[in-house]
Motif scaffolding. Structure first.
Motif, PDB file in Angstrom:
ATOM      1  N   UNK A  19       0.813  -1.216   0.000  1.00 24.36           N
ATOM      2  CA  UNK A  19       0.000   0.000   0.000  1.00 24.36           C
ATOM      3  C   UNK A  19       0.844   1.263   0.000  1.00 24.36           C
ATOM      4  N   UNK A  20       2.106   1.153   0.422  1.00 24.03           N
ATOM      5  CA  UNK A  20       2.957   2.329   0.539  1.00 24.03           C
ATOM      6  C   UNK A  20       4.421   1.918   0.451  1.00 24.03           C
ATOM      7  N   UNK A  21       5.264   2.907   0.226  1.00 24.05           N
ATOM      8  CA  UNK A  21       6.709   2.703   0.180  1.00 24.05           C
ATOM      9  C   UNK A  21       7.354   3.575   1.235  1.00 24.05           C
ATOM     10  N   UNK A  22       8.178   2.975   2.115  1.00 30.10           N
ATOM     11  CA  UNK A  22       8.815   3.716   3.225  1.00 30.10           C
ATOM     12  C   UNK A  22      10.324   3.732   3.044  1.00 30.10           C
ATOM     13  N   UNK A  23      10.926   4.780   3.546  1.00 31.68           N
ATOM     14  CA  UNK A  23      12.386   4.901   3.523  1.00 31.68           C
ATOM     15  C   UNK A  23      12.808   5.937   4.552  1.00 31.68           C
ATOM     16  N   UNK A  24      14.075   5.877   4.918  1.00 30.03           N
ATOM     17  CA  UNK A  24      14.656   6.879   5.812  1.00 30.03           C
ATOM     18  C   UNK A  24      15.684   7.654   4.993  1.00 30.03           C
ATOM     19  N   UNK A  25      15.540   8.988   4.962  1.00 28.91           N
ATOM     20  CA  UNK A  25      16.462   9.781   4.148  1.00 28.91           C
ATOM     21  C   UNK A  25      17.757  10.062   4.905  1.00 28.91           C
ATOM     22  N   UNK A  26      18.675  10.759   4.274  1.00 28.95           N
ATOM     23  CA  UNK A  26      19.992  11.014   4.856  1.00 28.95           C
ATOM     24  C   UNK A  26      19.930  11.892   6.096  1.00 28.95           C
ATOM     25  N   UNK A  27      18.838  12.612   6.268  1.00 29.52           N
ATOM     26  CA  UNK A  27      18.711  13.453   7.465  1.00 29.52           C
ATOM     27  C   UNK A  27      18.145  12.669   8.635  1.00 29.52           C
ATOM     28  N   UNK A  28      17.824  11.386   8.397  1.00 30.38           N
ATOM     29  CA  UNK A  28      17.282  10.565   9.476  1.00 30.38           C
ATOM     30  C   UNK A  28      15.783  10.678   9.622  1.00 30.38           C
ATOM     31  N   UNK A  29      15.100  11.207   8.604  1.00 30.93           N
ATOM     32  CA  UNK A  29      13.643  11.388   8.682  1.00 30.93           C
ATOM     33  C   UNK A  29      12.961  10.224   7.962  1.00 30.93           C
ATOM     34  N   UNK A  30      11.906   9.692   8.564  1.00 32.70           N
ATOM     35  CA  UNK A  30      11.124   8.603   7.970  1.00 32.70           C
ATOM     36  C   UNK A  30      10.093   9.193   7.010  1.00 32.70           C
ATOM     37  N   UNK A  31      10.069   8.704   5.766  1.00 36.97           N
ATOM     38  CA  UNK A  31       9.093   9.153   4.772  1.00 36.97           C
ATOM     39  C   UNK A  31       8.321   7.945   4.227  1.00 36.97           C
ATOM     40  N   UNK A  32       7.037   8.124   4.077  1.00 41.91           N
ATOM     41  CA  UNK A  32       6.177   7.068   3.548  1.00 41.91           C
ATOM     42  C   UNK A  32       5.332   7.657   2.418  1.00 41.91           C
ATOM     43  N   UNK A  33       5.372   6.997   1.257  1.00 45.76           N
ATOM     44  CA  UNK A  33       4.603   7.459   0.089  1.00 45.76           C
ATOM     45  C   UNK A  33       3.600   6.391  -0.313  1.00 45.76           C
ATOM     46  N   UNK A  34       2.387   6.814  -0.570  1.00 43.68           N
ATOM     47  CA  UNK A  34       1.339   5.874  -0.958  1.00 43.68           C
ATOM     48  C   UNK A  34       1.636   5.272  -2.324  1.00 43.68           C
ATOM     49  N   UNK A  35       1.262   4.019  -2.491  1.00 40.28           N
ATOM     50  CA  UNK A  35       1.442   3.370  -3.785  1.00 40.28           C
ATOM     51  C   UNK A  35       0.390   3.849  -4.779  1.00 40.28           C
ATOM     52  N   UNK A  36      -0.716   4.373  -4.255  1.00 40.56           N
ATOM     53  CA  UNK A  36      -1.782   4.878  -5.109  1.00 40.56           C
ATOM     54  C   UNK A  36      -2.236   6.238  -4.653  1.00 40.56           C
ATOM     55  N   UNK A  37      -3.454   6.620  -5.084  1.00 39.59           N
ATOM     56  CA  UNK A  37      -3.971   7.947  -4.750  1.00 39.59           C
ATOM     57  C   UNK A  37      -4.958   7.926  -3.598  1.00 39.59           C
ATOM     58  N   UNK A  38      -5.260   6.757  -3.056  1.00 40.11           N
ATOM     59  CA  UNK A  38      -6.143   6.699  -1.897  1.00 40.11           C
ATOM     60  C   UNK A  38      -5.481   7.379  -0.706  1.00 40.11           C
ATOM     61  N   UNK A  39      -6.315   7.942   0.140  1.00 39.15           N
ATOM     62  CA  UNK A  39      -5.786   8.583   1.345  1.00 39.15           C
ATOM     63  C   UNK A  39      -4.964   7.576   2.148  1.00 39.15           C
ATOM     64  N   UNK A  40      -3.754   7.976   2.454  1.00 37.14           N
ATOM     65  CA  UNK A  40      -2.822   7.093   3.170  1.00 37.14           C
ATOM     66  C   UNK A  40      -2.853   7.395   4.659  1.00 37.14           C
ATOM     67  N   UNK A  41      -2.903   6.342   5.456  1.00 37.01           N
ATOM     68  CA  UNK A  41      -2.871   6.482   6.919  1.00 37.01           C
ATOM     69  C   UNK A  41      -1.811   5.525   7.472  1.00 37.01           C
ATOM     70  N   UNK A  42      -0.962   6.070   8.337  1.00 30.87           N
ATOM     71  CA  UNK A  42       0.076   5.268   8.975  1.00 30.87           C
ATOM     72  C   UNK A  42      -0.069   5.402  10.488  1.00 30.87           C
ATOM     73  N   UNK A  43      -0.106   4.296  11.173  1.00 26.05           N
ATOM     74  CA  UNK A  43      -0.215   4.342  12.640  1.00 26.05           C
ATOM     75  C   UNK A  43       0.681   3.313  13.295  1.00 26.05           C
TER      76      UNK A  43
END
Length: 443
Positions: free
Chosen positions: A198-222
């Motif tokens: 449903x989503x793709x997650x990664x940690x960038x070089x600044x140490x921040x967690x980012x999650x991007x939806x695989x589609x256009x549906x509203x994304x919720x992460x908990x």
């Protein structure tokens, strides 16, 4: 009145001349009409047989007009289907354009407000990158949230009273929930999110967690913590502060870990394609309505009957071509929109809806090509019967002509011979008359 007696010689000459004259007149008439049988008197069998053959040939010729109209009607429908195929292919192209709009270009991304690793932790770990520090941190451990050091990877949640943790990822109506292991790290969290589909997650070089939806549906992460797995799952879907789940440790340790973040938005590229898609869809309906010939439209559900012989009832030979109603709705092509409405539209902003629309268009092409194949089969039959009827008319006409037409060469030769014979008969008559006159001279 006195009776005139003719001598046998004169009588014989007159008879021969009369017969020759009659035969000559008959030959002249045959050459003038081109027929050797001009009435039933000449040859009853041939005359009436020829008339019957010509009558049937005329009826079959009249049927050719109907067959020709039938062919044109089928061709009109076939051309309509060919054009509809092109429109559906254009719709497919529109869908592909929408699908090509990368998820990264759409405002449907979740990111931690704070980084998961600080500059101080880089120093404490001997220069380890912020990204690696963040990925190696444990999600939960006993005691207050701890920073990373050379001897400790650090952790984000105090598991003293809330030992269980759970992750919930939801997009639209699809929800993915999983219990995390006691020693799960941020790397495990990233991998688990990626495995959801449903989503793709990664940690960038600044140490921040980012999650991007695989589609256009509203994304919720908990990410939730609790005394047991059930409580952790409940907390993972509870509304709260994002940092409570995946941010840096705060003073209170965020023991509950009840944070959830929602993000969603529409793609401008996809929104601009809505009118293009719907205009093409409308053209399918209009094109089908215009695919008629002589009042018959096989794409509007009309039935075409093509008669092949002159008989009636059960002896009649014909082909019935049943049309079907061609509309975008019947092909399953829904109107494009930004919100789902069952049976009315599909959400062009939704990747799953786009996939469904793409499959629908593929099925529509299959249906159109099947209809085209059926029409092509009917066309083949009608064209074959048209050729057969033309050949049969020629056969009937030729057969009729063979019975009544005169051979001009033969009749011409006969007439020439009769003319010669007529001249000879006239000469014989003259000689017979002279013989009679010679007797009278004796007196």
């Amino acid at each position: 009145m006195a009776t005139v007696s003719l001598s046998s010689g004169v009588r014989s000459a007159l008879t021969s001349l009369s017969q020759t004259t009659a035969a000559s007149q008959q030959g002249q008439f045959r050459l003038a009409t081109g027929k050797k049988v001009n009435s039933a008197v000449d040859n009853p069998v041939n005359y009436f047989t020829s008339a019957g053959l010509n009558d049937r040939a005329g009826q079959m010729t009249n049927l050719l007009d109907g067959i020709s109209n039938g062919i044109q009607t089928i061709q009109a429908a076939s051309q309509g289907i060919d054009s509809a195929v092109k429109l559906v292919e254009s719709l497919q192209s529109t869908i592909k354009q929408a699908q090509a709009d990368a998820a990264a270009n759409r405002p449907n991304k979740v990111g931690a407000a704070d980084v998961l690793a600080t500059a101080a932790e880089v120093t404490a770990t001997g220069g380890k990158s912020r990204k690696d520090i963040a990925l190696d941190k444990r999600i939960s451990a006993a005691g207050a949230p701890a920073a990373a050091t050379a001897s400790s990877a650090g952790h984000l949640i105090n598991a003293t009273t809330t030992p269980a943790t759970a992750l919930t990822v939801s997009a639209g109506s699809t929800t993915f929930t999983v219990d995390l292991a006691a020693n799960a790290t941020v790397r495990d969290l990233v991998n688990t999110i990626n495995s959801s589909g449903l989503a793709t997650a990664s940690v960038d070089d600044s140490g921040r967690l980012n999650v991007t939806a695989a589609g256009s549906d509203t994304l919720r992460i908990g990410l939730g913590a609790g005394a047991d797995a059930t409580a952790a799952r409940t907390n993972s879907t509870a509304a709260g502060n994002q940092n409570a789940a995946i941010g840096l440790a705060t003073a209170d340790g965020d023991a509950a870990g009840a944070g959830i973040v929602a993000s969603g938005g529409n793609s401008t590229v996809r929104s601009n394609l809505i009118k293009q898609f719907n205009d093409l869809r409308t053209q399918i309906d209009q094109l089908a309505k215009d695919s008629s010939f002589n009042g018959k439209n096989l794409l509007a559900g009309d039935k075409l009957s093509i008669v092949f012989n002159e008989k009636t009832g059960t002896q009649q030979s014909k082909l019935d071509v049943q049309g079907s109603v061609l509309t975008a709705a019947n092909l399953g092509v829904l109107t494009a929109g930004t919100t789902d409405a069952a049976g009315v539209s599909f959400n062009i902003q939704n990747d799953a809806s786009l996939d469904t629309a793409s499959d629908t268009l593929t099925n529509a092409l299959t249906s159109l090509r099947s209809t085209a194949s059926s029409l092509g089969s009917s066309m083949s039959v009608v064209q074959t019967r048209q050729d057969f009827t033309k050949n049969l008319v020629n056969t009937l006409t030729q057969g009729a002509d063979n019975l009544v037409l005169a051979d001009s060469s033969e009749e011409g030769a006969k007439l020439l011979a009769l003319q010669t014979r007529q001249q000879l008969s006239q000469t014989a008559l003259s000689l017979a008359s002279q013989a009679d006159q010679a007797v009278l001279r004796l007196f």
